[in-house]
Scaffold this active site. Sequence first.
Site, PDB file in Angstrom:
ATOM      1  N   SER A  45      40.092  31.068  53.435  1.00  0.00           N
ATOM      2  CA  SER A  45      39.129  30.066  52.465  1.00  0.00           C
ATOM      3  C   SER A  45      39.691  28.815  53.480  1.00  0.00           C
ATOM      4  CB  SER A  45      39.381  29.309  51.414  1.00  0.00           C
ATOM      5  OG  SER A  45      39.328  29.053  50.129  1.00  0.00           O
ATOM      6  N   ASP A 197      35.846  34.576  48.054  1.00  0.00           N
ATOM      7  CA  ASP A 197      36.757  34.307  48.760  1.00  0.00           C
ATOM      8  C   ASP A 197      38.156  34.871  48.511  1.00  0.00           C
ATOM      9  OD1 ASP A 197      39.618  32.367  48.326  1.00  0.00           O
ATOM     10  OD2 ASP A 197      38.653  31.023  48.212  1.00  0.00           O
TER      11      ASP A 197
END
Length: 340
Positions: A45, A197
């Site tokens: 991320s 993610d």
Amino acid sequence: MAKANRKRIKLALQGGGSHGAFTWGVLDRLLADDRLEVEAVVGTSAGAMNAAVVVDGLIAGGAAEARRRLDTFWEGVGGMFTLSPIQPTPIDMMFSAGNMDFSPAWRMADVLMRQFSPYELNPLNGNPLHEHIEAMVDFERLRAAAGPGLFVCATNVLTGRLRVFERAEMTAAAVMASACVPLLHHAVEVEGQHYWDGGYCGNPPIFPLIYMGGSADIVIVQLNPINIPEVPRDIRAIVDRMNTLAFNSSLMREMRMIRFVTDLIDRGDLPAGKYMRCLIHSVDAEEELAAFNASSKMNGSIGFLRHLRELGVARADAFLAAHFDDIGVRSSTDVVSKFL
């Protein structure tokens, strides 16, 4: 100092939205120390963005260029945020350096994200961060040039499996796949597969740094607090804690396995020459970051980002002062008390 005399480390960078600016500060301080050499970076991320910018900078011009590019990247994030309707109010800034509890736009966005998908709220899938990372990183050079190892991870939406993208296959889409928050963005398509993610499966994964061989020293830059001071009671705090628990779980499992293998090596049940004895170090600001709530992870105001950067610099400086001599010799983090 000759490069051969530097201590080689690998970096493992967690994700955490705007809290990734803490990692900006940690990296700036580590890169400023010419006694260290970065052998590889793995990120998830926001950690994936930091990782790509740092490794591209190291390839382009060494540590000084990597630091400059990190500054440019995060200052650019702050510049983009000035155009966002979601801003901390003066009242917010009276009570916290980063929370946006009194921001009407944040509260409205929070409600909308719980009622509508990003495919409804953002049908054209606009994401200025994608353009920003493309402008900051020369991905063609990154894939082709010699340099530190780079790994970013993403979660396959359909299979639930972790995908680790290595440097030779790195693209802006791969980095954005690692940073795709399902409630904010469309799933990112890479090579016909769709990703969310990477934190759901690895935040960050440690195994790529082990499998590649080389240095045994892994420095984890931790953003998601393992411990919090009180039981969450409002819905936002509950959801945020659920996310941090989920995002820390894979790291804690890997730490358990690393501890298990280390114990076997220490007892002589596994040959040390065949199995790597990992040396684990960590830099965090658990108490300070735990004081911020979920809204702060969407706060890209330059003042808040710089505040986190300075906190990161200070924590990395304290780590080096206390534990530089441990690098290459022993773990400076007690894996049991820290993660297990």
